[in-house]
Motif scaffolding. Sequence first.
Motif, short mmCIF file in Angstrom:
data_model
loop_
_atom_site.label_atom_id
_atom_site.label_comp_id
_atom_site.label_asym_id
_atom_site.label_seq_id
_atom_site.Cartn_x
_atom_site.Cartn_y
_atom_site.Cartn_z
N GLU A 93 0.82 -1.21 0.00
CA GLU A 93 0.00 0.00 0.00
C GLU A 93 0.86 1.26 0.00
O GLU A 93 0.49 2.27 -0.61
CB GLU A 93 -0.94 0.00 1.21
N THR A 94 1.99 1.20 0.67
CA THR A 94 2.90 2.35 0.70
C THR A 94 3.38 2.68 -0.71
O THR A 94 3.40 3.83 -1.13
CB THR A 94 4.10 2.08 1.61
N HIS A 95 3.76 1.64 -1.43
CA HIS A 95 4.22 1.87 -2.81
C HIS A 95 3.08 2.29 -3.72
O HIS A 95 3.21 3.24 -4.49
CB HIS A 95 4.88 0.60 -3.35
N LYS A 96 1.97 1.60 -3.62
CA LYS A 96 0.83 1.88 -4.51
C LYS A 96 0.30 3.29 -4.32
O LYS A 96 -0.01 3.99 -5.28
CB LYS A 96 -0.29 0.87 -4.25
N ASN A 97 0.22 3.73 -3.07
CA ASN A 97 -0.36 5.04 -2.76
C ASN A 97 0.67 6.15 -2.63
O ASN A 97 0.32 7.30 -2.38
CB ASN A 97 -1.18 4.96 -1.47
N LYS A 98 1.96 5.80 -2.81
CA LYS A 98 3.04 6.78 -2.72
C LYS A 98 3.06 7.47 -1.36
O LYS A 98 3.25 8.68 -1.27
CB LYS A 98 2.93 7.83 -3.84
N TRP A 99 2.85 6.69 -0.30
CA TRP A 99 2.84 7.28 1.04
C TRP A 99 4.23 7.71 1.46
O TRP A 99 5.21 7.01 1.23
CB TRP A 99 2.33 6.27 2.07
N SER A 100 4.31 8.85 2.11
CA SER A 100 5.54 9.28 2.75
C SER A 100 5.64 8.52 4.08
O SER A 100 4.70 7.85 4.51
CB SER A 100 5.51 10.79 3.01
N ARG A 101 6.76 8.66 4.74
CA ARG A 101 6.94 7.99 6.03
C ARG A 101 5.91 8.48 7.06
O ARG A 101 5.37 7.69 7.82
CB ARG A 101 8.36 8.26 6.53
N SER A 102 5.65 9.78 7.06
CA SER A 102 4.67 10.33 8.00
C SER A 102 3.26 9.84 7.68
O SER A 102 2.44 9.62 8.58
CB SER A 102 4.71 11.86 7.97
N GLN A 103 2.98 9.64 6.40
CA GLN A 103 1.66 9.13 6.01
C GLN A 103 1.49 7.68 6.42
O GLN A 103 0.39 7.26 6.80
CB GLN A 103 1.47 9.31 4.50
N VAL A 104 2.57 6.92 6.38
CA VAL A 104 2.52 5.54 6.86
C VAL A 104 2.19 5.53 8.34
O VAL A 104 1.37 4.73 8.82
CB VAL A 104 3.86 4.81 6.60
N GLU A 105 2.83 6.43 9.07
CA GLU A 105 2.57 6.56 10.52
C GLU A 105 1.09 6.84 10.77
O GLU A 105 0.46 6.24 11.65
CB GLU A 105 3.43 7.69 11.09
#
Length: 206
Positions: free
Chosen positions: A128-140
């Motif tokens: 999901e991190t790769h697919k949605n292009k999440w930043s580290r803070s967004q993963v948090e």
Amino acid sequence: MIKTKEITIIEKDYLTDLNKIKETIRTNQAKAMVVVNSAMIMTYYEIGTIINQRKVWGSKYIENLANDLKEYGKSFSFRNLKYMSQFAKEFSEYEIRHHLGAQIPWRTIIDIMAKSNSHAEMLWYINETHKNKWSRSQVELQFKAKAYERYLTNPDASIQDSELSINSELNEIVKDTYVLDFIGVNDVTSEKNYKIVYYLTFKDLY
């Protein structure tokens, strides 16, 4: 009058070309950084695999490695070598290559391993991190919002994030000091050093 019009047209065409060239540079810089990051992640995985083959030797073995690998940068500290060991223990090589683990920043992988309660959850957040292009803070934020638990309840529900950006993943990789240390560059905050990163990535391709 006609000459002035011709100059205006030339200037307009020049600016159009300039913008196209800048976009080409930015696009390929992004590709270059992803290539570097992927190479680093797979290197870490291989190192972790080697370490795990000697796990009966205890932590002193990793301490010795950290001391003897100082010449290769701060990325090979005792703490990071332990992360590499955990990384290789948690995932198979197939999972890293095919579940996109090699395409997201190392710090994000560390966070995902630390915060997940299961192997399946780790893989889900990596994908999901790769697919949605999440930043580290967004993963948090996704962990705090229990995104994985919500997915298990309703797999068809879409994940909403108003801050998604196609450049966020690249920005995280660029800011990741592990990537910079891996290629021997300590700072890319300036345009000059960013060009160094770009050069180091592509110099062997020609």
